[in-house]
Design a protein around this motif. Structure first.
Motif, PDB file in Angstrom:
ATOM      1  N   THR A  10     -29.382  36.387  14.555  1.00  0.00           N
ATOM      2  CA  THR A  10     -30.231  36.396  13.351  1.00  0.00           C
ATOM      3  C   THR A  10     -29.348  36.419  12.096  1.00  0.00           C
ATOM      4  OG1 THR A  10     -30.466  38.789  13.466  1.00  0.00           O
ATOM      5  CG2 THR A  10     -32.302  37.514  14.306  1.00  0.00           C
ATOM      6  N   GLN A  17     -25.008  36.695   4.965  1.00  0.00           N
ATOM      7  CA  GLN A  17     -24.843  37.763   5.971  1.00  0.00           C
ATOM      8  C   GLN A  17     -23.745  37.352   6.956  1.00  0.00           C
ATOM      9  OE1 GLN A  17     -28.707  38.235   7.820  1.00  0.00           O
ATOM     10  NE2 GLN A  17     -29.247  39.948   6.496  1.00  0.00           N
ATOM     11  N   GLY A  35     -33.837  45.940   1.743  1.00  0.00           N
ATOM     12  CA  GLY A  35     -34.411  45.071   2.773  1.00  0.00           C
ATOM     13  C   GLY A  35     -33.614  43.826   3.075  1.00  0.00           C
ATOM     14  N   SER A  36     -32.367  43.778   2.600  1.00  0.00           N
ATOM     15  CA  SER A  36     -31.592  42.547   2.799  1.00  0.00           C
ATOM     16  C   SER A  36     -30.752  42.612   4.067  1.00  0.00           C
ATOM     17  CB  SER A  36     -30.689  42.320   1.594  1.00  0.00           C
ATOM     18  OG  SER A  36     -29.853  43.438   1.444  1.00  0.00           O
ATOM     19  N   GLY A  37     -30.902  43.675   4.840  1.00  0.00           N
ATOM     20  CA  GLY A  37     -30.212  43.750   6.131  1.00  0.00           C
ATOM     21  C   GLY A  37     -28.856  44.418   6.063  1.00  0.00           C
ATOM     22  N   LYS A  38     -28.641  45.290   5.069  1.00  0.00           N
ATOM     23  CA  LYS A  38     -27.332  45.969   4.962  1.00  0.00           C
ATOM     24  C   LYS A  38     -27.039  46.810   6.205  1.00  0.00           C
ATOM     25  CE  LYS A  38     -28.312  48.018   1.032  1.00  0.00           C
ATOM     26  NZ  LYS A  38     -29.544  47.293   0.732  1.00  0.00           N
ATOM     27  N   THR A  39     -28.004  47.666   6.560  1.00  0.00           N
ATOM     28  CA  THR A  39     -27.771  48.554   7.699  1.00  0.00           C
ATOM     29  C   THR A  39     -27.698  47.740   8.991  1.00  0.00           C
ATOM     30  OG1 THR A  39     -28.985  50.225   6.476  1.00  0.00           O
ATOM     31  CG2 THR A  39     -28.572  50.699   8.774  1.00  0.00           C
ATOM     32  N   LYS A  40     -28.542  46.701   9.057  1.00  0.00           N
ATOM     33  CA  LYS A  40     -28.512  45.821  10.240  1.00  0.00           C
ATOM     34  C   LYS A  40     -27.118  45.187  10.383  1.00  0.00           C
ATOM     35  CE  LYS A  40     -30.679  41.478  11.742  1.00  0.00           C
ATOM     36  NZ  LYS A  40     -31.327  41.751  13.006  1.00  0.00           N
ATOM     37  N   ARG A  76     -29.532  52.596  15.738  1.00  0.00           N
ATOM     38  CA  ARG A  76     -29.371  51.138  15.709  1.00  0.00           C
ATOM     39  C   ARG A  76     -28.129  50.715  16.484  1.00  0.00           C
ATOM     40  NH1 ARG A  76     -31.314  48.192  10.215  1.00  0.00           N
ATOM     41  NH2 ARG A  76     -32.775  49.746   9.455  1.00  0.00           N
ATOM     42  N   GLN A 254     -29.965  51.377  -6.014  1.00  0.00           N
ATOM     43  CA  GLN A 254     -30.621  52.399  -5.183  1.00  0.00           C
ATOM     44  C   GLN A 254     -29.852  53.718  -5.233  1.00  0.00           C
ATOM     45  OE1 GLN A 254     -32.502  51.154  -1.349  1.00  0.00           O
ATOM     46  NE2 GLN A 254     -31.322  49.292  -1.652  1.00  0.00           N
ATOM     47  N   TYR A 285     -35.687  40.647   3.312  1.00  0.00           N
ATOM     48  CA  TYR A 285     -36.458  40.297   4.512  1.00  0.00           C
ATOM     49  C   TYR A 285     -37.633  41.237   4.720  1.00  0.00           C
ATOM     50  CZ  TYR A 285     -32.777  37.138   6.010  1.00  0.00           C
ATOM     51  OH  TYR A 285     -31.887  36.104   6.082  1.00  0.00           O
ATOM     52  N   ARG A 286     -37.593  42.375   4.070  1.00  0.00           N
ATOM     53  CA  ARG A 286     -38.619  43.385   4.322  1.00  0.00           C
ATOM     54  C   ARG A 286     -39.907  43.091   3.564  1.00  0.00           C
ATOM     55  NH1 ARG A 286     -36.326  48.181   2.317  1.00  0.00           N
ATOM     56  NH2 ARG A 286     -35.370  48.419   4.369  1.00  0.00           N
ATOM     57  N   GLU A 509     -38.820  51.941   6.140  1.00  0.00           N
ATOM     58  CA  GLU A 509     -39.743  50.873   5.757  1.00  0.00           C
ATOM     59  C   GLU A 509     -41.084  51.072   6.445  1.00  0.00           C
ATOM     60  OE1 GLU A 509     -37.476  47.344   6.900  1.00  0.00           O
ATOM     61  OE2 GLU A 509     -38.513  47.243   8.813  1.00  0.00           O
ATOM     62  N   ARG A 547     -40.086  50.102  -0.210  1.00  0.00           N
ATOM     63  CA  ARG A 547     -40.253  50.511   1.192  1.00  0.00           C
ATOM     64  C   ARG A 547     -41.396  49.728   1.837  1.00  0.00           C
ATOM     65  NH1 ARG A 547     -35.810  51.453   2.065  1.00  0.00           N
ATOM     66  NH2 ARG A 547     -35.550  50.631  -0.003  1.00  0.00           N
TER      67      ARG A 547
HETATM   68  N1  LIG Z   1     -31.169  37.641   8.964  1.00  0.00           N
HETATM   69  C1  LIG Z   1     -32.291  38.334   9.163  1.00  0.00           C
HETATM   70  N2  LIG Z   1     -33.337  37.734   9.773  1.00  0.00           N
HETATM   71  C2  LIG Z   1     -34.494  38.402   9.988  1.00  0.00           C
HETATM   72  N3  LIG Z   1     -34.705  39.695   9.646  1.00  0.00           N
HETATM   73  C3  LIG Z   1     -33.701  40.343   9.043  1.00  0.00           C
HETATM   74  C4  LIG Z   1     -32.440  39.712   8.768  1.00  0.00           C
HETATM   75  N4  LIG Z   1     -31.657  40.613   8.158  1.00  0.00           N
HETATM   76  C5  LIG Z   1     -32.387  41.756   8.055  1.00  0.00           C
HETATM   77  N5  LIG Z   1     -33.604  41.599   8.590  1.00  0.00           N
HETATM   78  C6  LIG Z   1     -34.684  42.621   8.669  1.00  0.00           C
HETATM   79  O1  LIG Z   1     -34.907  43.127   7.356  1.00  0.00           O
HETATM   80  C7  LIG Z   1     -35.340  44.496   7.419  1.00  0.00           C
HETATM   81  C8  LIG Z   1     -34.479  45.341   6.512  1.00  0.00           C
HETATM   82  O2  LIG Z   1     -33.168  45.476   7.086  1.00  0.00           O
HETATM   83  P1  LIG Z   1     -32.270  46.758   6.777  1.00  0.00           P
HETATM   84  O3  LIG Z   1     -33.060  48.015   6.992  1.00  0.00           O
HETATM   85  O4  LIG Z   1     -30.990  46.603   7.493  1.00  0.00           O
HETATM   86  O5  LIG Z   1     -32.088  46.531   5.224  1.00  0.00           O
HETATM   87  P2  LIG Z   1     -31.279  47.376   4.145  1.00  0.00           P
HETATM   88  O6  LIG Z   1     -30.634  46.371   3.264  1.00  0.00           O
HETATM   89  O7  LIG Z   1     -30.392  48.367   4.806  1.00  0.00           O
HETATM   90  O8  LIG Z   1     -32.481  48.059   3.397  1.00  0.00           O
HETATM   91  P3  LIG Z   1     -32.520  49.295   2.355  1.00  0.00           P
HETATM   92  O9  LIG Z   1     -31.334  49.180   1.458  1.00  0.00           O
HETATM   93  O10 LIG Z   1     -33.794  49.081   1.623  1.00  0.00           O
HETATM   94  O11 LIG Z   1     -32.558  50.535   3.176  1.00  0.00           O
HETATM   95  C9  LIG Z   1     -35.220  44.916   8.876  1.00  0.00           C
HETATM   96  O12 LIG Z   1     -36.502  44.867   9.444  1.00  0.00           O
HETATM   97  C10 LIG Z   1     -34.280  43.859   9.467  1.00  0.00           C
HETATM   98  O13 LIG Z   1     -34.476  43.665  10.851  1.00  0.00           O
END
Ligand SMILES: Nc1ncnc2c1ncn2[C@@H]1O[C@H](COP(=O)(O)OP(=O)(O)OP(=O)(O)O)[C@@H](O)[C@H]1O
Length: 587
Positions: A10, A17, A35-40, A76, A254, A285-286, A509, A547
């Motif tokens: 993904t 990313q 919600g941009s997937g930082k933690t992911k 995770r 944040q 993405y959120r 979220e 959120r």
């Molecule tokens: N490339 C991607 N494709 C699809 N979904 C994604 C992708 N990257 C992230 N997501 C989804 O986006 C959501 C937010 O991801 P995550 O919690 O990692 O964001 P974050 O940047 O850490 O958020 P925050 O800073 O708000 O806590 C999750 O549900 C994650 O699975």
């Protein structure tokens, strides 16, 4: 296909990313919106590095700020199959400082007596601070601001010149306080951080041993690191004679922990250091597009963010009768959503604990089950583990989402050498016990008796000791929930609306969010006066708004009422105008 491969695939779909995931730079910083997937990204990168690039005995340290955030990161990484063990640290900065820096090195560096480090409890700290203030200030003087001023200066690791600005009496109290702690062989978190910074900055053998053990450092929520922790990262990861890599993610918009001395600029400073590969993510993405569009209006700089999911609903509703009326609007919203959204996917956010418990009372009176996060006891590693154990015992692996192997690993990590084989066997027997009469409190007592209490009190963890006592009290009062299933549901929150403060929702979220009390004086708080404090209130609101995945409702009344019943007609929160949810007032 493994969970890790799926997650990596993904990331491949987003060019930025992917660039961060494959960055070969020794230092990579990812600046990204909610919600941009930082933690992911961080979890995938760490799990992948552990599987392919880090060979034991070398390991990695994955660091974040709060216990729930550390728990989420650990969850995770485990879901991605990251190996666990003595060389992989996943936890809070304070746990890192205590367990990985101060405990192993302070005595060897001649900076401690070699006694076990005991962290003073809140009560001990308060009492010592009161004594020290009384020794310096006359009775007649208003000293309410003294403890917080001292805390601020200690957190920022103030230099002599900075202490001078604070004034001689403040400095004397601070010195007396540290002296008293040392005499009683106690320390506190700020003292630990200061000691860890000294150890790492002044002792090359500490830097070398630490970076040999943790050759990669991953930091989530970098914007919230207090200055001392930023200095630790600098000493370990920016010394070219050492082989230590850094992967940091964060978002200055944040940054909400100003009281800890953290500054949103820290992340900007990190990204402007030479040799740092900076990647900026721009897709949220959120949140659905409407939520992204409205939330971005709260920011001062246009970050050109895009949503990845169309639609979304954002509304502000006037509840003219006051806060109770706002709760009624919330109840109506929850009822509207309940047929399509599981209750645990709905969050109700208030700016203070008091507003949250008022909302919980209102929802429960309307027959809507609700859980208030951190209301009765603090989420510490020990209380979170007891909740997860109860979930596994009552709901089983499938429904609880908990795995016995991971629970036992967490148990061993918490108890250390006290978790020997017989102890673990007793824990498993306790979890398998099918006694239908077992109550929440008897389960809590059984688990605590399995050396959990002993490990917490002898391991210098007063916060866990206090939180475990509060956990027991929650389930033993006259009107307390008695069923073990109540405790079990606590970790998943299943079947309950999630109520929490706008600060506690960080990193989480939900499908639908209701923000209560969007009135001037509450959001932003009347206590926020300086432009820095107001900016932090705005960021806190921005975190709360982002959120929501699909729908966001914000309620307001246009006035607030103080504890003595006096009304303040100061109007709705200015953030509602900023988001263009209500018309601009006449100036
Ligand atoms: N490339 C991607 N494709 C699809 N979904 C994604 C992708 N990257 C992230 N997501 C989804 O986006 C959501 C937010 O991801 P995550 O919690 O990692 O964001 P974050 O940047 O850490 O958020 P925050 O800073 O708000 O806590 C999750 O549900 C994650 O699975």
């Amino acid at each position: 296909m493994s969970a890790l491969s799926e997650s990596i695939d993904t990331l491949r779909t987003n060019e930025r990313q992917w660039r961060a995931f494959t960055s070969t730079s020794r230092r990579c910083a990812v600046m990204a919106p909610p919600g941009s997937g930082k933690t992911k990204l961080l979890a995938a990168r760490a799990a992948h590095d552990l599987a392919t690039a880090i060979t034991p005995p070398q390991g990695a340290a994955c660091i974040t700020l709060t216990n729930p955030a550390a728990d989420e990161l650990r969850r995770r990484m485990e879901a991605l199959g990251a190996r666990r063990g003595s060389v992989v640290f996943v936890g809070t900065v304070h746990a890192f400082v205590l367990n990985c820096v101060v405990t192993p090195f302070a005595a060897a560096a001649g900076l401690s007596t070699g006694h076990r480090t005991v962290i003073a409890s809140d009560a001990q700290r308060g009492s010592i601070m009161r004594d020290c203030i009384a020794a310096v200030y006359p009775d007649t003087e208003d000293v309410r601001a003294v403890p917080s001023t001292i805390a601020r200066f200690r957190k920022m690791l103030a230099t002599d010149a900075e202490w001078e600005l604070a004034g001689p009496r403040i400095r004397s109290v601070a010195e007396l306080y540290e002296q008293r702690l040392a005499e009683e062989q106690l320390t506190d978190f700020d003292g630990l951080v200061a000691l860890a910074v000294r150890l790492v900055e002044e002792h090359e053998f500490v830097r070398r041993t630490l970076t040999t053990r943790y050759s990669r450092v991953y930091v989530d929520e970098y914007q919230d690191l207090a200055p001392g922790l930023d200095r630790l990262v600098q000493a370990l990861c920016f010394d070219d004679t050492l082989d230590c890599r850094l992967f940091a993610v964060g978002d200055p918009d944040q940054a909400v922990y100003g009281w800890t001395g953290s500054r949103p600029e820290l992340l900007d400073e990190l990204t402007s250091r030479p040799g740092v590969d900076v990647v900026r993510l721009t897709v949220n993405y959120r949140c659905r597009e409407e939520i992204v569009r409205r939330s971005e209006r709260l920011l001062t700089v246009d970050r050109e963010l895009t949503g990845n999911r169309p639609g979304g609903e954002v509304r502000a509703e006037l509840a003219p009768q006051g806060f109770a009326d706002q709760i009624d609007h919330t109840i109506a919203q929850v009822r509207r959503l309940a047929s399509a959204v599981p209750l645990e996917r709905i969050a109700v956010l208030g700016s203070t604990h008091a507003l949250c418990s008022e909302a919980a009372t209102g929802l429960r009176a309307a027959g809507i089950p609700a859980r208030v996060k951190d209301a009765d006891y603090r989420s510490t590693p020990a209380t979170m583990l007891v909740e997860r154990l109860a979930a596994w015992a009552v709901l089983g692996r499938e429904s609880s989402g908990q795995q016995l192997g991971r629970l036992l690993a967490a148990w061993r990590a918490l108890l250390g050498p006290l978790a020997d084989r017989p102890n673990q066997r007793s824990l498993v027997a306790c979890l398998l016990d099918q006694d239908p009469d077992r109550t929440a409190v008897s389960f809590i007592d059984q688990v605590r008796a399995l050396r959990l209490d002993t490990a917490m009190s002898t391991g210098g963890r007063p916060d866990d000791v206090a939180a475990l006592a509060a956990l027991r009290a929650t389930y033993s009062g006259p009107a307390a929930p008695v069923e073990l299933v109540d405790l079990a549901n606590r970790s998943s929150g299943r079947g309950r609306v999630q109520i929490m403060t706008t600060l506690a929702c960080k990193g989480l979220e939900f499908d639908a969010v209701v923000i209560l009390g969007a009135d001037q004086g509450r959001i932003p708080s009347w206590l926020a006066r300086s432009s820095m404090e107001l900016a932090e209130e705005r960021r806190k609101f921005y975190v709360a708004v982002t959120r929501a995945r699909d729908s966001l409702l914000i309620t307001y009344s246009g006035f607030t009422v103080n504890p003595y019943g006096r009304r303040f007609y100061d109007g709705p929160s200015p953030f509602l105008h900023q988001m263009n949810l209500i018309p601009q007032p006449y100036s």
